[in-house]
Design a protein around this motif. Structure first.
Motif, PDB file in Angstrom:
ATOM      1  N   PRO A 173     -17.467 -15.779  14.453  1.00 51.04           N
ATOM      2  CA  PRO A 173     -17.890 -15.168  15.915  1.00 51.04           C
ATOM      3  C   PRO A 173     -19.217 -14.876  16.066  1.00 51.04           C
ATOM      4  O   PRO A 173     -19.747 -14.651  14.983  1.00 51.04           O
ATOM      5  N   ALA A 174     -19.734 -14.794  17.412  1.00 46.13           N
ATOM      6  CA  ALA A 174     -21.005 -14.453  17.782  1.00 46.13           C
ATOM      7  C   ALA A 174     -20.981 -12.808  17.528  1.00 46.13           C
ATOM      8  O   ALA A 174     -20.054 -12.193  17.885  1.00 46.13           O
ATOM      9  N   PRO A 175     -22.145 -12.117  17.259  1.00 47.91           N
ATOM     10  CA  PRO A 175     -22.173 -10.764  17.047  1.00 47.91           C
ATOM     11  C   PRO A 175     -22.373 -10.082  18.428  1.00 47.91           C
ATOM     12  O   PRO A 175     -22.711 -10.613  19.428  1.00 47.91           O
ATOM     13  N   LEU A 176     -21.446  -9.203  18.533  1.00 49.93           N
ATOM     14  CA  LEU A 176     -21.454  -8.116  19.980  1.00 49.93           C
ATOM     15  C   LEU A 176     -22.518  -7.092  19.396  1.00 49.93           C
ATOM     16  O   LEU A 176     -22.092  -5.936  19.041  1.00 49.93           O
ATOM     17  N   MET A 177     -23.809  -7.285  20.214  1.00 54.71           N
ATOM     18  CA  MET A 177     -24.662  -6.426  20.066  1.00 54.71           C
ATOM     19  C   MET A 177     -25.900  -6.578  20.881  1.00 54.71           C
ATOM     20  O   MET A 177     -26.288  -7.487  21.467  1.00 54.71           O
ATOM     21  N   GLN A 178     -26.679  -5.607  21.124  1.00 56.22           N
ATOM     22  CA  GLN A 178     -27.837  -5.856  22.055  1.00 56.22           C
ATOM     23  C   GLN A 178     -28.850  -6.639  21.358  1.00 56.22           C
ATOM     24  O   GLN A 178     -29.197  -6.480  20.451  1.00 56.22           O
ATOM     25  N   LYS A 179     -29.367  -7.762  22.162  1.00 55.23           N
ATOM     26  CA  LYS A 179     -30.348  -8.697  21.472  1.00 55.23           C
ATOM     27  C   LYS A 179     -31.861  -7.926  21.221  1.00 55.23           C
ATOM     28  O   LYS A 179     -32.338  -7.017  22.044  1.00 55.23           O
ATOM     29  N   ILE A 180     -32.183  -8.087  20.224  1.00 54.92           N
ATOM     30  CA  ILE A 180     -33.719  -7.875  19.750  1.00 54.92           C
ATOM     31  C   ILE A 180     -34.600  -8.698  20.734  1.00 54.92           C
ATOM     32  O   ILE A 180     -34.509 -10.072  20.474  1.00 54.92           O
ATOM     33  N   PRO A 181     -35.607  -8.146  21.360  1.00 48.78           N
ATOM     34  CA  PRO A 181     -36.368  -8.959  22.107  1.00 48.78           C
ATOM     35  C   PRO A 181     -37.424  -9.518  21.868  1.00 48.78           C
ATOM     36  O   PRO A 181     -38.714  -9.376  21.879  1.00 48.78           O
ATOM     37  N   ILE A 182     -37.225 -10.470  20.714  1.00 50.42           N
ATOM     38  CA  ILE A 182     -38.308 -11.292  20.204  1.00 50.42           C
ATOM     39  C   ILE A 182     -37.851 -12.518  19.974  1.00 50.42           C
ATOM     40  O   ILE A 182     -36.532 -12.993  20.017  1.00 50.42           O
ATOM     41  N   THR A 183     -38.761 -13.516  19.900  1.00 48.04           N
ATOM     42  CA  THR A 183     -38.598 -14.967  19.564  1.00 48.04           C
ATOM     43  C   THR A 183     -38.547 -15.460  18.009  1.00 48.04           C
ATOM     44  O   THR A 183     -39.584 -15.164  17.270  1.00 48.04           O
ATOM     45  N   LEU A 184     -37.443 -15.572  17.729  1.00 49.97           N
ATOM     46  CA  LEU A 184     -37.217 -15.738  15.882  1.00 49.97           C
ATOM     47  C   LEU A 184     -37.279 -17.360  15.604  1.00 49.97           C
ATOM     48  O   LEU A 184     -36.275 -18.061  16.264  1.00 49.97           O
ATOM     49  N   GLY A 185     -38.137 -17.829  14.799  1.00 48.73           N
ATOM     50  CA  GLY A 185     -37.899 -18.946  14.118  1.00 48.73           C
ATOM     51  C   GLY A 185     -36.933 -18.892  13.036  1.00 48.73           C
ATOM     52  O   GLY A 185     -37.088 -17.926  12.467  1.00 48.73           O
ATOM     53  N   VAL A 186     -36.475 -20.066  12.605  1.00 47.83           N
ATOM     54  CA  VAL A 186     -35.710 -20.076  11.532  1.00 47.83           C
ATOM     55  C   VAL A 186     -35.781 -21.226  10.817  1.00 47.83           C
ATOM     56  O   VAL A 186     -35.730 -22.370  11.323  1.00 47.83           O
ATOM     57  N   TRP A 187     -35.842 -21.163   9.403  1.00 46.61           N
ATOM     58  CA  TRP A 187     -36.346 -22.144   8.643  1.00 46.61           C
ATOM     59  C   TRP A 187     -35.313 -22.303   7.391  1.00 46.61           C
ATOM     60  O   TRP A 187     -34.988 -21.442   6.743  1.00 46.61           O
ATOM     61  N   TYR A 188     -34.134 -23.427   7.502  1.00 47.92           N
ATOM     62  CA  TYR A 188     -33.460 -23.546   6.363  1.00 47.92           C
ATOM     63  C   TYR A 188     -33.918 -24.653   5.560  1.00 47.92           C
ATOM     64  O   TYR A 188     -34.136 -25.804   6.028  1.00 47.92           O
ATOM     65  N   ASP A 189     -34.158 -24.328   4.347  1.00 46.44           N
ATOM     66  CA  ASP A 189     -34.776 -25.358   3.304  1.00 46.44           C
ATOM     67  C   ASP A 189     -33.559 -26.319   2.986  1.00 46.44           C
ATOM     68  O   ASP A 189     -32.515 -25.873   3.296  1.00 46.44           O
ATOM     69  N   ASP A 190     -33.852 -27.452   2.225  1.00 47.99           N
ATOM     70  CA  ASP A 190     -32.853 -28.191   1.778  1.00 47.99           C
ATOM     71  C   ASP A 190     -31.671 -27.641   0.863  1.00 47.99           C
ATOM     72  O   ASP A 190     -30.645 -28.022   1.031  1.00 47.99           O
ATOM     73  N   ALA A 191     -32.316 -26.915   0.081  1.00 48.59           N
ATOM     74  CA  ALA A 191     -31.463 -26.405  -0.818  1.00 48.59           C
ATOM     75  C   ALA A 191     -30.271 -25.367  -0.367  1.00 48.59           C
ATOM     76  O   ALA A 191     -29.390 -25.264  -0.667  1.00 48.59           O
ATOM     77  N   PHE A 192     -30.846 -24.809   0.747  1.00 53.63           N
ATOM     78  CA  PHE A 192     -29.936 -23.790   1.716  1.00 53.63           C
ATOM     79  C   PHE A 192     -29.080 -24.690   2.594  1.00 53.63           C
ATOM     80  O   PHE A 192     -27.738 -24.384   2.361  1.00 53.63           O
ATOM     81  N   ALA A 193     -29.591 -25.601   3.217  1.00 55.53           N
ATOM     82  CA  ALA A 193     -28.689 -26.401   4.315  1.00 55.53           C
ATOM     83  C   ALA A 193     -27.679 -27.298   3.511  1.00 55.53           C
ATOM     84  O   ALA A 193     -26.686 -27.614   4.106  1.00 55.53           O
ATOM     85  N   HIS A 194     -27.980 -27.657   2.391  1.00 55.68           N
ATOM     86  CA  HIS A 194     -26.974 -28.390   1.304  1.00 55.68           C
ATOM     87  C   HIS A 194     -26.504 -27.696   0.284  1.00 55.68           C
ATOM     88  O   HIS A 194     -26.552 -28.101  -0.869  1.00 55.68           O
ATOM     89  N   HIS A 195     -26.246 -26.342   0.417  1.00 52.06           N
ATOM     90  CA  HIS A 195     -26.004 -25.634  -0.636  1.00 52.06           C
ATOM     91  C   HIS A 195     -24.695 -25.832  -1.463  1.00 52.06           C
ATOM     92  O   HIS A 195     -23.806 -25.864  -0.577  1.00 52.06           O
ATOM     93  N   GLU A 196     -24.811 -25.722  -2.766  1.00 50.33           N
ATOM     94  CA  GLU A 196     -23.344 -26.136  -3.109  1.00 50.33           C
ATOM     95  C   GLU A 196     -23.412 -25.216  -4.653  1.00 50.33           C
ATOM     96  O   GLU A 196     -24.586 -24.924  -5.299  1.00 50.33           O
ATOM     97  N   PHE A 197     -22.358 -25.310  -5.346  1.00 52.87           N
ATOM     98  CA  PHE A 197     -22.259 -24.340  -6.438  1.00 52.87           C
ATOM     99  C   PHE A 197     -21.257 -25.168  -7.381  1.00 52.87           C
ATOM    100  O   PHE A 197     -20.251 -25.842  -7.112  1.00 52.87           O
ATOM    101  N   PHE A 198     -21.752 -25.512  -8.528  1.00 56.27           N
ATOM    102  CA  PHE A 198     -20.862 -26.455  -9.268  1.00 56.27           C
ATOM    103  C   PHE A 198     -20.866 -25.689 -10.720  1.00 56.27           C
ATOM    104  O   PHE A 198     -21.784 -24.976 -11.283  1.00 56.27           O
ATOM    105  N   GLU A 199     -19.662 -25.681 -11.386  1.00 47.97           N
ATOM    106  CA  GLU A 199     -19.422 -24.768 -12.601  1.00 47.97           C
ATOM    107  C   GLU A 199     -18.383 -25.863 -13.401  1.00 47.97           C
ATOM    108  O   GLU A 199     -17.352 -26.075 -12.878  1.00 47.97           O
ATOM    109  N   GLU A 200     -18.979 -26.090 -14.618  1.00 42.89           N
ATOM    110  CA  GLU A 200     -18.000 -26.662 -15.574  1.00 42.89           C
ATOM    111  C   GLU A 200     -17.087 -26.019 -16.159  1.00 42.89           C
ATOM    112  O   GLU A 200     -16.814 -24.906 -16.312  1.00 42.89           O
TER     113      GLU A 200
END
Lengths: 222, 222
Positions: free
Chosen positions: A41-68
């Motif tokens: 769900p979207a958060p119910l709060m007063q928005k912070i009045p700034i323009t935020l950039g966001v950068w997801y690197d490849d490791a984050f956007a395709h994050h996976e966890f492997f355990e043998e």
């Protein structure tokens, strides 16, 4: 005259059956895989009045966890959280800031990026999970530690902090291991969102940045 | 005629007997009962999920909500998941208010205050507790062969339920009552070819106990 005892359609059916059996036996050898899926769900709060950039690197956007597997009775585990991470953070940030812009490249000197007030770079530093086979308690758990960086478009650091998130599935009743791990991951992601939303403006370096930018320390969480 | 009667009565008798015994107690402490009826207001029932070793089961919360709504059609009970999603991230395990005084801080968030006013939330009821398996004994073996299958053996287990409901008045921002219930029961499963579960409805009894008291409280307005 042919000595075959089966007709052509029967032979085709047998081939399909053999193929299915082979696939089933191969699948049994593979790891238990979970592609985390959920609604955030979207958060119910007063928005912070700034323009935020966001950068997801490849490791984050395709994050996976492997355990043998540690023993022969256990299976390997592959938990893919990348898609759900991006979905959760996009929804959260859209509800927290007046404008959110996805960067076209990692912020750094000379990079061509849209103009924003600051860029957030989330990273998953560590993910651990526990299933009943490991804990002997009928609870499925996921624990994550994030590294969060707030930088300028030129890549200069504004703030740098870590944040943890935890989720558990209270019961495995009528659920497969995969479904239960998925639910625990969704709970952990919700917790990550809740933790970020309520503590972002309390991080001292972020507070100082907002003070400079807005003249107030932002909308502090209760 | 006798055969027909026995066909009808026997399954009924088996069903009537096929539930284990449950003992339960209910305690209540109410300070301020409602002064007006609940036809223009709503109630939200939420489960506590911040403890490390147990979670209040969502189906128990749903059961109590249904018990109240079915008992008095004038009372509008807001669905727990819908409420938690609407007010994300303020009612997550990490962020949910633990004391009634925490509501003041929550209401300082204008979007939260506006949404709560729109829902006309008069009471917030927190359910805290769980149903746990206390002991189990016995064994059962099942087999299947060309002529059919079946089970043989005997199993028994005990369940203990312990819940407490805390009622918060939204208008006065005060705790106005506490209701607690305990229930315990023993279930049995004899099996001679077919397993016959004789289940003690421990959680259901606790739900009815706490639901009846809450219904009485909420329906007491003029």
């Amino acid at each position: 005259m042919s000595g075959s005892m089966t007709s052509a359609p029967e032979q085709a059916s047998l081939r399909w059956l053999a193929l299915l059996l082979a696939m089933a036996s191969l699948a049994a050898c593979g790891p238990a895989e979970v592609v985390v899926k959920g609604n955030f769900p979207a958060p119910l709060m007063q928005k912070i009045p700034i323009t935020l950039g966001v950068w997801y690197d490849d490791a984050f956007a395709h994050h996976e966890f492997f355990e043998e597997a540690k023993t022969k009775t256990e299976s390997d585990w592959l938990v893919r959280t990348g898609e759900a991470q991006v979905q959760m953070w996009d929804t959260l940030l859209d509800g927290m800031f007046t404008r959110v812009v996805h960067m076209s490249a990692r912020p750094g000197p000379g990079q061509m990026n849209p103009t924003v007030d600051a860029v957030l770079i989330p990273q998953v530093e560590e993910l651990q999970y526990a299933i009943p086979a490991q804990t002997s308690v009928k609870v499925y758990e996921i624990w994550m530690r994030y590294k969060l960086q707030l930088v300028t478009t030129g890549g200069n650091p504004i703030a740098d902090w870590t944040m943890t998130a935890y989720g558990k599935t209270p019961t495995a009743f009528l659920q497969t291991d995969q479904e239960a791990v998925n639910l625990a991951a969704v709970m952990a992601l919700r917790d990550a969102g809740a933790n970020f939303a309520t503590t972002f403006t309390k991080v001292p370096a972020v507070q100082a940045f907002l003070q400079r930018k807005l003249g107030t320390p932002g909308e502090a969480a209760p | 005629m006798i055969r027909m009667l026995s066909r009808i009565l026997l399954p009924g008798a088996v069903l009537a007997l096929a539930s284990g015994c449950v003992t339960s107690t209910v305690d209540q402490m109410v300070f301020n009962k409602p002064t007006e009826d609940m036809s223009n207001a709503s109630v939200v029932i939420l489960g506590r999920r911040h403890a490390s070793d147990y979670d209040t089961e969502p189906d128990f919360v749903e059961c109590v909500g249904e018990h109240i709504a079915d008992g008095d059609g004038r009372i509008h009970v807001i669905d727990e998941l819908e409420f938690i999603n609407t007010f994300y991230p303020w009612f997550e395990p990490r962020t949910a208010p633990l004391r009634v005084t925490d509501l003041e801080r929550l209401m300082r968030q204008p979007p939260v205050a506006e949404k709560l006013a729109a829902l006309k939330t008069e009471y917030m009821i927190w359910l805290d507790g769980s149903t746990e398996r206390t002991d189990s004994a016995g064994s059962m073996t099942c087999g299947i062969g060309p002529g059919g299958g079946g089970c043989f053996g005997f199993g028994t287990w005990g369940d203990d339920a312990k819940y407490e409901a805390t009622i918060w008045d939204f208008t006065d921002r005060a705790e106005v009552g506490r209701i607690s219930t305990t229930a315990s029961g023993q279930s049995y499963m004899p099996a001679v070819v077919i397993p016959i579960p004789i289940i003690a409805p421990v959680q259901g009894t606790a739900c009815d106990g706490i639901g009846d008291q809450l219904l009485q409280f909420l329906s007491s307005g003029e």
